[in-house]
Each structure stands twice: as structure tokens, then as C-alpha cells.
Design a protein around this motif. Structure first.
Motif, mmCIF file in Angstrom:
data_model
loop_
_atom_site.group_PDB
_atom_site.id
_atom_site.type_symbol
_atom_site.label_atom_id
_atom_site.label_comp_id
_atom_site.label_asym_id
_atom_site.label_seq_id
_atom_site.Cartn_x
_atom_site.Cartn_y
_atom_site.Cartn_z
ATOM 1 N N UNK A 31 9.034 41.615 13.564
ATOM 2 C CA UNK A 31 7.979 42.406 12.910
ATOM 3 C C UNK A 31 7.751 41.916 11.479
ATOM 4 N N UNK A 32 8.840 41.623 10.762
ATOM 5 C CA UNK A 32 8.721 41.177 9.363
ATOM 6 C C UNK A 32 7.975 39.853 9.258
ATOM 7 N N UNK A 33 8.082 39.027 10.308
ATOM 8 C CA UNK A 33 7.439 37.709 10.293
ATOM 9 C C UNK A 33 5.924 37.789 10.418
ATOM 10 N N UNK A 34 5.429 38.947 10.841
ATOM 11 C CA UNK A 34 3.979 39.087 11.030
ATOM 12 C C UNK A 34 3.405 39.820 9.826
ATOM 13 N N UNK A 35 2.656 39.116 8.984
ATOM 14 C CA UNK A 35 2.207 39.690 7.707
ATOM 15 C C UNK A 35 1.498 41.026 7.874
ATOM 16 N N UNK A 36 0.634 41.136 8.869
ATOM 17 C CA UNK A 36 -0.123 42.375 9.056
ATOM 18 C C UNK A 36 0.819 43.537 9.357
ATOM 19 N N UNK A 38 4.191 43.724 8.696
ATOM 20 C CA UNK A 38 5.075 44.013 7.560
ATOM 21 C C UNK A 38 4.322 44.851 6.535
ATOM 22 N N UNK A 39 3.098 44.438 6.229
ATOM 23 C CA UNK A 39 2.291 45.183 5.252
ATOM 24 C C UNK A 39 2.034 46.614 5.741
ATOM 25 N N UNK A 40 1.727 46.748 7.021
ATOM 26 C CA UNK A 40 1.442 48.087 7.569
ATOM 27 C C UNK A 40 2.678 48.979 7.487
ATOM 28 N N UNK A 41 3.846 48.394 7.745
ATOM 29 C CA UNK A 41 5.094 49.183 7.678
ATOM 30 C C UNK A 41 5.348 49.634 6.244
ATOM 31 N N UNK A 42 5.165 48.740 5.293
ATOM 32 C CA UNK A 42 5.351 49.110 3.873
ATOM 33 C C UNK A 42 4.352 50.195 3.487
ATOM 34 N N UNK A 43 3.109 50.034 3.934
ATOM 35 C CA UNK A 43 2.055 51.002 3.575
ATOM 36 C C UNK A 43 2.333 52.394 4.134
ATOM 37 N N UNK A 44 3.009 52.461 5.275
ATOM 38 C CA UNK A 44 3.375 53.776 5.830
ATOM 39 C C UNK A 44 4.181 54.577 4.809
ATOM 40 N N UNK A 45 5.075 53.900 4.119
ATOM 41 C CA UNK A 45 5.908 54.559 3.106
ATOM 42 C C UNK A 45 5.112 54.781 1.815
ATOM 43 N N UNK A 46 4.380 53.767 1.412
ATOM 44 C CA UNK A 46 3.611 53.860 0.155
ATOM 45 C C UNK A 46 2.654 55.052 0.211
ATOM 46 N N UNK A 47 1.962 55.193 1.330
ATOM 47 C CA UNK A 47 0.944 56.251 1.450
ATOM 48 C C UNK A 47 1.545 57.651 1.295
ATOM 49 N N UNK A 48 2.794 57.810 1.657
ATOM 50 C CA UNK A 48 3.434 59.127 1.551
ATOM 51 C C UNK A 48 3.688 59.530 0.105
ATOM 52 N N UNK A 49 3.771 58.539 -0.781
ATOM 53 C CA UNK A 49 4.218 58.832 -2.149
ATOM 54 C C UNK A 49 3.232 58.400 -3.229
ATOM 55 N N UNK A 50 2.019 58.012 -2.820
ATOM 56 C CA UNK A 50 1.086 57.504 -3.827
ATOM 57 C C UNK A 50 0.483 58.631 -4.670
ATOM 58 N N UNK A 51 0.404 59.854 -4.112
ATOM 59 C CA UNK A 51 -0.164 60.961 -4.893
ATOM 60 C C UNK A 51 0.853 61.506 -5.889
ATOM 61 N N UNK A 52 2.040 61.788 -5.376
ATOM 62 C CA UNK A 52 3.106 62.283 -6.249
ATOM 63 C C UNK A 52 4.180 61.198 -6.292
ATOM 64 N N UNK A 53 4.060 60.335 -7.312
ATOM 65 C CA UNK A 53 4.959 59.168 -7.336
ATOM 66 C C UNK A 53 6.370 59.579 -7.726
ATOM 67 N N UNK A 54 7.358 59.052 -7.027
ATOM 68 C CA UNK A 54 8.742 59.303 -7.435
ATOM 69 C C UNK A 54 9.070 58.465 -8.679
#
Ligand code: AMP
Length: 175
Positions: A31-36, A38-54
Motif C-alpha cells: 500500500x505504501x508503494x502506491x502514491x495515491x 499512501x496519500x489517501x491513508x495519511x489524509x484519513x488521519x489529517x482530515x480528522x484533525x484539521x479543524x481542531x489541530x492537536x
């Protein structure tokens, strides 16, 4: 499940009996080898915390670092490594916990977080929850608060959320 999440799931392979029987290791490297993906997996986490940043993203040794560093970069907040004992160069706080066979000790630098900080813990896999619970205790030793524990994969069989009952838990994929 979204099409992308299904693609992420399809790109994670099971390795039976690694590192030893009866573990079925969830190998995320395809999964990490596929840029799309890997980015989507990171974004899953980013989207949860972009409004109230830790105040920081805590990554757990070692595969947690892969996601936590990218999430911290994208949110514009600090990254903190929680490492196995003996790997961090400065003064540390430590937590020891029981594994199925033996014990493990995790450590974090004493100045990695401050009292009152809100942090998010990130790792690839939630199994028994012992590792993430120990990381949460390190955060609490320094007076900071765990806002959420985030995982790419939860292995439901091990009921790891029970050890993390005090914290919000998010897992993108359940098995
Ligand atoms: P646990 O403390 O039991 O929740 O185990 C979680 C830690 O062990 C995480 O850091 C994972 O990377 C790793 N881990 C546990 N089980 C697996 C598995 N089946 N596949 C890959 N990694 C695992």
C-alpha cells in the motif's frame, strides 16, 4: 466503504506466521508503494484533525512513524517519536507493558510534550492495545492529554479498544 478505502485494504497483504506462529502479519508495504493510496491513508488521519489541530502527533516505533510524520507535516504541527527503550538519546519517561510472551518498554523524551498539550497517537495496527496504552501513559506522565488514538488497521479479535477505553479511538479498517 469508499472505493479508495477498499483499494487500501486490497493493497495490505497477510503474512502468516511472521515474525512467528500464529501471528498473521498485516504487511502495509504494498500500500505504501502506491502514491495515491499512501496519500489517501495519511489524509484519513489529517482530515480528522484539521479543524481542531492537536499540539503534536505521536508516532509509535516503527511503522507509526510512517504515518505520524506525514500527518504532522500536513497539519503543520510537531512530530514526537515514542520508541522502544534505549533508542532515544536524551532523558526519557518510560512505560513497561506485558506482551503475550514477555515485556516491552516504550520511551519518550521528557520534553517531547508539555503539561496541557492535546496530542494524537498514530500507529499502523491496533491489536491488544498494550502498545498504544503505554504510549498514552507516557503522554500522561508529562501532563498532556490524548485527544485520540488513530490506527490504519484494527484487529477486532484482540479487543484492543478495551485497553484504550479512556480515549477516543479511530481505525480506518477493521478485520
Ligand atoms: P498491540 O500492542 O498488541 O496492540 O500491538 C500493536 C503493535 O504491534 C503495533 O505497533 C503494530 O505495528 C504491531 N502489530 C501487532 N500485531 C500486528 C500484526 N498482526 N501485523 C502487523 N503489526 C502488528
Amino acid at each position: 466503504m469508499s472505493a479508495t478505502l477498499a483499494e487500501i485494504k486490497a493493497a495490505i497483504r497477510d503474512i502468516p506466521n511472521f515474525p512467528k506462529p500464529p501471528v498473521i502479519f498485516k504487511d502495509i508495504t504494498p500500500m505504501l508503494q502506491q502514491p495515491k493510496l499512501f496519500r489517501a491513508a495519511v489524509d484519513l488521519f489529517v482530515d480528522r484533525h484539521s479543524k481542531q489541530k492537536p499540539d503534536a502527533i505521536i508516532g509509535i516505533d516503527a511503522r507509526g512513524f510512517i504515518f505520524a510524520g506525514a500527518v504532522a507535516y500536513q497539519l503543520g504541527v510537531g512530530f514526537v517519536p515514542v520508541r522502544k527503550k534505549g533508542k532515544l538519546p536524551y532523558k526519557t519517561v518510560e512505560e513497561t507493558y506485558e506482551l503475550e510472551y514477555g515485556r516491552e518498554t516504550l520511551s519518550m523524551h521528557i520534553d517531547a510534550v508539555k503539561a496541557g498539550d492535546r496530542v494524537v497517537i498514530v500507529d499502523d495496527v491496533l491489536a491488544t492495545g498494550g502498545t498504544a496504552a503505554a504510549a498514552a501513559k507516557l503522554v500522561e506522565q508529562l501532563g498532556a492529554k490524548v485527544a485520540e488514538c488513530d490506527f490504519l488497521i484494527e484487529l477486532k479479535f484482540f479487543a484492543g479498544t478495551a485497553k484504550l477505553a479512556k480515549y477516543p479511538v479511530f481505525a480506518a479498517l477493521s478485520y
